[in-house]
Design an enzyme around this catalytic site. Structure first.
Site, PDB file in Angstrom:
ATOM      1  N   LYS A 121       0.854  -1.198   0.000  1.00  0.00           N
ATOM      2  CA  LYS A 121       0.000   0.000   0.000  1.00  0.00           C
ATOM      3  C   LYS A 121       0.891   1.250   0.000  1.00  0.00           C
ATOM      4  O   LYS A 121       2.094   1.153   0.232  1.00  0.00           O
ATOM      5  CB  LYS A 121      -0.934   0.006   1.211  1.00  0.00           C
ATOM      6  CG  LYS A 121      -1.626  -1.316   1.471  1.00  0.00           C
ATOM      7  CD  LYS A 121      -2.619  -1.738   0.383  1.00  0.00           C
ATOM      8  CE  LYS A 121      -3.248  -3.070   0.787  1.00  0.00           C
ATOM      9  NZ  LYS A 121      -4.210  -3.627  -0.131  1.00  0.00           N
TER      10      LYS A 121
HETATM   11  C1  LIG Z   1      -5.091  -4.796   0.760  1.00  0.00           C
HETATM   12  C2  LIG Z   1      -6.555  -4.683   0.767  1.00  0.00           C
HETATM   13  C3  LIG Z   1      -7.342  -5.152   1.839  1.00  0.00           C
HETATM   14  C4  LIG Z   1      -6.782  -6.027   2.939  1.00  0.00           C
HETATM   15  O1  LIG Z   1      -5.832  -5.468   3.686  1.00  0.00           O
HETATM   16  P1  LIG Z   1      -4.830  -6.396   4.553  1.00  0.00           P
HETATM   17  O2  LIG Z   1      -4.134  -5.404   5.409  1.00  0.00           O
HETATM   18  O3  LIG Z   1      -3.924  -7.092   3.592  1.00  0.00           O
HETATM   19  O4  LIG Z   1      -5.667  -7.345   5.325  1.00  0.00           O
HETATM   20  C5  LIG Z   1      -8.690  -4.894   1.836  1.00  0.00           C
HETATM   21  N1  LIG Z   1      -9.271  -4.256   0.815  1.00  0.00           N
HETATM   22  C6  LIG Z   1      -8.571  -3.831  -0.252  1.00  0.00           C
HETATM   23  C7  LIG Z   1      -9.281  -3.114  -1.331  1.00  0.00           C
HETATM   24  C8  LIG Z   1      -7.197  -4.048  -0.325  1.00  0.00           C
HETATM   25  O5  LIG Z   1      -6.504  -3.644  -1.393  1.00  0.00           O
END
Ligand SMILES: *Cc1c(COP(=O)(O)O)cnc(C)c1O
Length: 376
Positions: A184
């Site tokens: 992210k």
């Molecule tokens: C990465 C992501 C998640 C999940 O996040 P984690 O921290 O990996 O559990 C949820 N929704 C979206 C749209 C994502 O890209």
């Protein structure tokens, strides 16, 4: 051929080490440490929210958000079929029913035109998910939410630093969630955040995060929660990352623009939209979709890239095509052609924060090459 190019590598060369050393030196490593509250406050301010509740990851942020909103047995929640499992899983685990819509072929986000037809007397909420770099058309969603008195859950996991008509993503739902997974825009290794302006919702999320311990009688429970606490170590990294969010967003935009310049004339590829009339793409990842003229699919393209030591990832696989949900009797006989095509023909190329201009050049050259190799 050169060194392998991973699909993602984060940049951790700000104050991460300094803040982590503070944790070690002071002995504050658990969720009780001071960086957690500071990270929550600064993150909430950044997205113009009253409350931030740091949690263990973005998936559990969704679980807690759903339960905090009181969504449960028999309630329906509308969401895009083209998304990560976490979204539908949170709904199903709460005992509610996921109802999906297809994607817009240009933005890859949920097709807001299809939402109204899915609303029933049981519909309780719309879960919007901003996909890959562009926000959902929120005006349309908010109009429906008002008209039918629905809650809006905003999954902004991929949208740190993005705005919709100038308003921060993460400020657009009754409750909004983020992830800080290392791919992210900002990361804490693992981690997530719930943000809201509602005092009661925030209070419920804090309680759900901490096993629903009670202030009066700690070990007597009225409700079931989870241990979703973020550690001071994670928050230390998050705080250092947050200081650089603007820089990171402009870095990603430059990467996206460069890929688009280099791949713009390549036959056989659909590229991400650089902008809509409400936002500029922040290219959480740089996704490409093979056009119908290409004789092979994303699996083959990714295999060819791997042979050239270039990392890639497939697009999401639609919720209505998930075996786990079919076994539960969900989505039987449903078909959403845009999402099905994106899943089979889409993949993303190296897009991490540490990607260099030279690596971008090499990825682009290689993508051209594997496309010109013809059928299988
Ligand atoms: C990465 C992501 C998640 C999940 O996040 P984690 O921290 O990996 O559990 C949820 N929704 C979206 C749209 C994502 O890209």
């Amino acid at each position: 051929m050169g060194e392998p190019i991973p699909v993602n590598e984060p940049l951790l060369d700000g104050k991460e080490k300094q803040y982590l050393n503070e944790c070690i030196d002071t002995g504050w490593i658990s969720s009780e440490g001071p960086f957690v509250k500071q990270f929550e406050a600064e993150f909430a301010t950044r997205v113009e929210r009253k409350h931030g509740i740091a949690v263990s990851n973005g998936s559990m942020a969704l679980d807690a958000a759903i339960v905090a909103l009181g969504i449960g047995a028999g309630d329906e929640v509308i969401l895009p079929t083209f998304t990560i499992i976490s979204c539908a899983a949170a709904i199903v685990r709460a005992g509610a029913i996921p109802v999906v819509v297809d994607s817009n072929p240009d933005t890859w986000n949920m097709d807001v035109e299809q939402v109204e037809a899915k609303i029933t007397p049981k519909t309780k909420a719309i879960m919007v998910v901003h996909i890959y770099g562009l926000p959902v058309e929120m005006d349309a969603i908010q109009a429906l939410a008002q008209k039918y008195k629905l809650l809006v859950i905003e999954d902004a996991a991929e949208m740190h630093g993005q705005t919709y008509k100038g308003k921060p993503c993460g400020s657009l739902g009754d409750i909004s969630t983020f992830s800080f997974y290392p791919n992210k825009h900002i990361t804490t290794g693992e981690g997530g955040m719930i943000v809201t302006d509602d005092d009661n919702l925030a209070q419920r999320c804090r309680s759900l995060r901490n096993l629903c311990f009670q202030p009066q009688q700690r070990f007597v429970h009225e409700d079931l929660g989870w241990n979703l606490r973020m550690t001071n170590l994670q928050a230390a990294v998050g705080l250092a990352q947050l200081e650089r969010l603007d820089e990171f967003v402009s870095r990603k935009r430059q990467m996206g623009q460069r890929y688009t310049e280099l791949l713009g004339n390549v036959a056989g590829l659909e590229l991400p939209l650089p902008r809509t009339d409400y936002a500029e793409n922040i290219y959480w990842v740089y996704g490409v979709v093979l056009t119908d003229e290409v004789s092979f699919d994303a699996t083959e393209a990714m295999k060819r890239l791997r042979e050239h030591k270039i990392g890639s990832r497939p697009f999401f696989w639609p919720m209505h095509e998930q075996p786990v949900f079919h076994k539960m009797g969900l989505f039987k006989g449903e078909s959403y052609p845009v999402a099905e095509r994106l899943a089979r023909r889409g993949f993303y190329i190296p897009s991490g924060m540490a990607l260099t201009p030279e690596q971008i050049e090499r990825v682009a050259v290689t993508v051209k090459e594997i496309l010109s190799e013809g059928g299988q």
